[in-house]
Structures are given as structure tokens and as C-alpha cells.
Scaffold this active site. Sequence first.
Site, short mmCIF file in Angstrom:
data_model
loop_
_atom_site.label_atom_id
_atom_site.label_comp_id
_atom_site.label_asym_id
_atom_site.label_seq_id
_atom_site.Cartn_x
_atom_site.Cartn_y
_atom_site.Cartn_z
N LEU A 133 0.85 -1.20 0.00
CA LEU A 133 0.00 0.00 0.00
C LEU A 133 0.88 1.25 0.00
CD1 LEU A 133 -2.70 1.53 0.26
CD2 LEU A 133 -2.63 1.06 2.71
N HIS B 36 5.70 1.64 15.27
CA HIS B 36 4.84 0.55 15.75
C HIS B 36 3.75 0.18 14.75
CE1 HIS B 36 4.07 -2.36 18.77
NE2 HIS B 36 2.93 -1.87 19.21
N HIS C 68 -1.76 3.63 18.95
CA HIS C 68 -1.32 2.43 18.24
C HIS C 68 -1.59 2.58 16.74
CE1 HIS C 68 -0.30 -0.39 21.48
NE2 HIS C 68 -0.02 -1.26 20.53
N SER D 60 -5.67 2.74 21.68
CA SER D 60 -6.13 2.24 20.40
C SER D 60 -6.71 3.38 19.56
CB SER D 60 -7.21 1.18 20.62
OG SER D 60 -7.87 0.87 19.41
N GLU E 224 6.44 -0.71 25.20
CA GLU E 224 5.16 0.00 25.15
C GLU E 224 4.70 0.32 26.58
OE1 GLU E 224 2.36 -1.93 22.38
OE2 GLU E 224 3.94 -3.39 22.00
N TYR F 3 5.34 -4.86 26.91
CA TYR F 3 4.62 -3.77 27.57
C TYR F 3 5.20 -3.45 28.94
CZ TYR F 3 0.91 -4.40 24.10
OH TYR F 3 0.19 -4.48 22.93
N ASP G 119 4.20 3.71 -6.29
CA ASP G 119 3.67 2.74 -5.32
C ASP G 119 3.85 3.19 -3.88
OD1 ASP G 119 6.38 2.33 -5.03
OD2 ASP G 119 6.37 0.22 -5.57
N SER H 179 2.39 5.95 -3.04
CA SER H 179 1.17 6.76 -2.90
C SER H 179 0.11 6.00 -2.13
CB SER H 179 0.63 7.11 -4.30
OG SER H 179 -0.71 7.51 -4.20
N THR I 175 -2.64 4.18 -4.48
CA THR I 175 -2.39 2.98 -5.29
C THR I 175 -2.26 1.76 -4.38
OG1 THR I 175 0.00 3.37 -5.24
CG2 THR I 175 -1.23 4.26 -7.12
#
Length: 680
Positions: free
Chosen positions: A34, A94, A203, A254, A440, A479, A613, A615, A618
Amino acid sequence: NYLLGVGRADCTGPVAEIPLMRYANLNQVGGGLLTHLYSRAFIVADLDDSRQVVFVSADIGMVSQRLRLEVLEKLKSKYGELYRQDNVILSGTHTHSGPGGYFQYTLFWITSKGLIRPSLNALVNGIVKSIDIAHQNMKRGRLFINTGTVEDSQINRSPFSYLENPESERSRYSSNTGKEMVMLKMVDENDQELGLISWFAVHPVSMNNTNHLVNSDNVGYAAYLFEQENNKGMLPGEGSFVAAFASSNLGDVSPNTRGLFCVNTGESCNNSQSTCPVGGAVMCMAMGPGNDMFDSTRIIGQNIYLKARELYEEASQEVTGSLSSAHQWVNMSNVSVELNATHTVNTCKPALGHSFAAGTIDGVGAFNFTQGSVEGDPFWDEIRDELLGEPSNETKACHKPKPILFSTGEMTWPHPWHPDVMDVQIAVIGSLAILAVPGEFTTMSGRRLREAVKKEFDSHGTPRTDVVIAGLCNVYTHYIATYEEYQVQRCEAASTIYGPHTLSAYIQLYRGLARAIATNTVQDLPSGPEPPLFNISSVTLVPALTADRAPTNKAFGDVLQEVRQQYQVTEVAEVTFVGANPRSSAENATEHNFLTVERYNSTSDGWHVVQNDASWDTRFYWTKGLLGRSNVTIEWHMPHGTEPGIYRIRYFGHYKKRLSNNLVSIPFEGTSSAFEITSL
């Protein structure tokens, strides 16, 4: 004034067949791209270049000890003693959608199929290259700092744990997450903008554990927007302005702001064990604000970007003052912690509790383990005892009330399963102190650490107005929950691997570093036991590359499914090609581009690249078939503002061919038919 340098380099690595790092889902292997992953480096030095601080934020799950040691080795061979373990901070954003396989400890081999050299090399080379670029571009400049509040971008994913913290402490804060963003702006002496670092606790799990496309998630999208805005006319990943959106104490934070729902029934599962009436824990998932994970990534990333842009434009408080840094290696499996004048406790050998296997609401575990488990499960304990050995009574007692699933500190085959030795590190730039933490920290753990360090500086008459936590630095230790959160053993507590007093130990250690900086006695700090560098070149279950094959009467790059002749802006153009394994391309270049979108320019009678690629518009999908065959599908999600005109999509790959007894890589390309885009 300081000398400032910024640099960005690609660290994407292989985008196919490598397990993606952090959801610990063995089925979640790379199947395309991606966005690219980048290492972003920032160097601040005194004008006489006598002291330096290097901060690197890389689009990876976390920095591993192996990665850090190899980067420091390369820096030493290039720069001698200029960039060292005390003044170089390596931090991971992360993202849970980057390739794994860059760890030397056995536990991480299980979920990432071993130590994968191409994956590790891409990260080492990318990080070092970003530092090289920053080093080569050093110029006089100024720093400005600003802070603000980001709304509508996070929830606490373990609110029941947070409520275990004392009410008197909780009442001092307006929220169970840290909404503060700290933004450091860099300009040269002519006020030319160089870049920024933003620290914010969230996260990067807007992309969930069904995703197979390598990407940098919500904070990566924020960086993409800022860099595109400031590198006008450049393709993604190009241009000199560098924007890092770095991690902080995000342990229980989250981005999935709609909260917890049972995916099978749609009802809420916001209970202390995050379980559903039908289907149990595996059905309880947090939902982001968007229609799908791509949309949620965009919404959260844009929120973060917009706040950073506002803070950047309004930043007026200049950072001045001296630079310093302090670092120690510490054996965390046996730190003696003075809780008060009469009471001393110890940390433990590393171990993971049963709720570790439950995962979190952002990515649940596989076997219906539940969060908040303070009793073991005889079934799993029996299997563990037979396969891996029973935890010692000493370790069980030390970790109470954690029921131990894996006593990793007592597991050494074929190499230790977890690190004992880790880094603690602080870098100071004038009024700003950066605490580089190896994991974390939860919201309240981070608040306690920052407050303790701030008090330490204040007590020596060297106040630091801004103390930030940089997360996922230098070595990964899971953590760090507070002592109170530890008692209820949700995932964050079960994964606090050095026992209930882990946070107290870190607070003691970071106060020691702050004291040394404040009293100018850093040179007297014991450096501590050096971490091991295991003699492993590559151990992997990832399938070996074999010869690629095209279907009969087809060549690599031939179109199998053509684009339509016409689209309207905001539609999706899609084309499928005869493909080859993208890992072959990763071996040929660190910055391989798999695709371009090109627009026809009638004036010059030529094609002009408008997207690549890297971007966010795309998507590159690789589908593995049988006997060396595979397909590549490229999608272009046309954004608002796309100019009407004639376009085409191109694909660039390498196929493996056997010549005599060697596999060689041969480049090829494919091109779609031209298609027209009309305005809405």
C-alpha cells in the site's frame, strides 16, 4: 542556534511471503504494497559539532536489539566515535503492517518465521542511509517546540486496568489516554523549513490483522500528508522536507474509536475480559471510525496531521541550550528497586502470562485465551510443560499474580527466547528531554515516568520544560504496565515481562540517567553489561525463491484483465498482469518501484508520472498461484482533484529464471491500455 540535518530513506524490504510484524498472526504474511516504509533521521549538533543527538523514527513495528547493534556497527565503521549508543536513538512507529524477521531472540522467530536476512538488511541499510543523508545536509538552524491536544483519535483499550490505578492519581488527569502531542519544528538560519518530529501516543493498528499489504498505517499517513504538502510537485518519498510521526507511551491506546463489538452479533463486548456471549474472546474486536480499515487509517491519520500542522504553523517557543545524552545497558532480569527507605524489591527473569496469548481488542489471539486471566489453564499448562518445560517456583513467585504461560527467561534453545540486557537512554536538547524507552508503556506508566524524570531534573536546578517518551526504542521488551494494572493481568500486564515491579525499576534507572545529565557526571555512569550478538546469519521458514513461470503463450507483464476505457474521478481503475514474486525485485534494489500511474501530455507527446507505489491512492496486490505462477493486480483509487485526461498504469517486476545451475533475476514491465478520466 544548532547544526541541523534531516534525512529520509526507504526501508520497506520484501513485500511478499514475509510475516507482518506484531499481530502475531501466522497467516498474516505480506501479499503486496500500500505504501513504502521509511526511516526518518534528525541530527542536532552544537555549532562546533562537539556534541550530537541523533533521533530516528522508522516505519517498523519496533526496533529490535539485533537491528540496533547492526546499525551501530555500521555507523562506527563510517563515522568512528561520532554516532554512538548514547547519542543515537532508534524508535519504531509501531506499524503492525511491516515485514518481520529482524530479531535474534527465539520468541520472535515463532511469529515471523525466523531471522530473515533480506528483511533485516533493508532496515539496517535504510536507517543508516537516512542518517547519512542527514549528516551530509547539516546546516545552521533553529528549533521550535509546541504542544497541543489531539481529539477524536484514540481510546483506552484496557479501561478496566486503568481504573485499578489510585483514584487520587486518576483525578489529576482529564482522560484515560494521553491526548498531548509534542511537536519539534526545524528551520535553517534563513527560516527555510527542514522538517519536524511529532510525538503522540496511539497504536498504528487502524489496519487490522486481515491486512496483507505492507504499509505505515495511520501515523505513516500523517507523515505522508505533511511531506506531500511541503514537498510540492514531488512524488511520495521524494523531496527534502522530512516529517516524522513518532510513537510514545501507546501501550493501552487504540485508534479504533468506535469501541468494542462482537463481530458475529454486533453487540458491545466492553467488559473486563473482552469476551462475547457467543464465540468468546476471538469475536471481540475494536472498530475504527471509518467504513473499512483503509478509511479508518485515513481518518485517524488526517486528525493527527491536522493537529501537527496547526502546532507547526503556530510554533514560536524556541529551543535553546546545550546537548547531552546518557545511556546504560542493564540486566533487567535482576534489578534491585528501592520502593522506599525500608522496602526493596526485585525484577524477575522474563516471562509471559496467559493473557498475552489473548492478544488485544485490536488483534485477538488464536485460541480463545481471555484477557484478565489471573489463573492458569491446566490444559495449556500441561502442553507447555511437555514441550517447553515448567517455569521454576522462583519465577512463578516473582511474577505473581501472573499465571505464567511461557517462562521465556528460562528458555534458551536454540538461543535465549527473550533479552535480559536492554538499553535505557535519555537525550537532552536544551529544554527538551527525550526518554528512549524499550517497549510499550501504558498511559499511566508513561505519566509516572515523565513526572519522575521531570522532578529529578528540577531538583538539581536544571529544569526541562518538555519531557517526551519515545516508544519502541533500541530493544523490544513488550509492555510496561503499572503495578496496579499488573494485578488484573489484561494483555498489557501479562506482557510486562520483568514482573510487577518493572515500571518502578525503569523509573529508578531513568532518574539515574537524568541525575547524571543534570550534575554533569554522565562519564561516571557504569556502561553496564553489553548485550549479546548471536552468531546467526539466517534461519527462516520462509520458502526459498524458485523460478517464476508465465502461463502458456503469455509473457511476464502481459495484461490478463484490462482497465475500462473510461472512468470518473473517485472511481477505481484496476488492471491484472502476469506477475512474478516481488521478493525477486527486493533483492535487486532497496527502492524498487512496482508501479506508476502516468498521464498523457499532448504538448510534449509523452507520458508523465503522477503516482507511484508509495502513494496512498495505489494498491499493489500479489497473488501466488501454483508451480511458480502468480498474478499482480494494481488498483488506483482516484482522489478528488484528479485532472481529467488520458492515463495508463505500468507494472515493473523481476522474474527468476534458471540458467545452468543459477537463478538469475530478469527485469520486465507491463502497461495497461490507455484510459480516459472525466470529471464528475
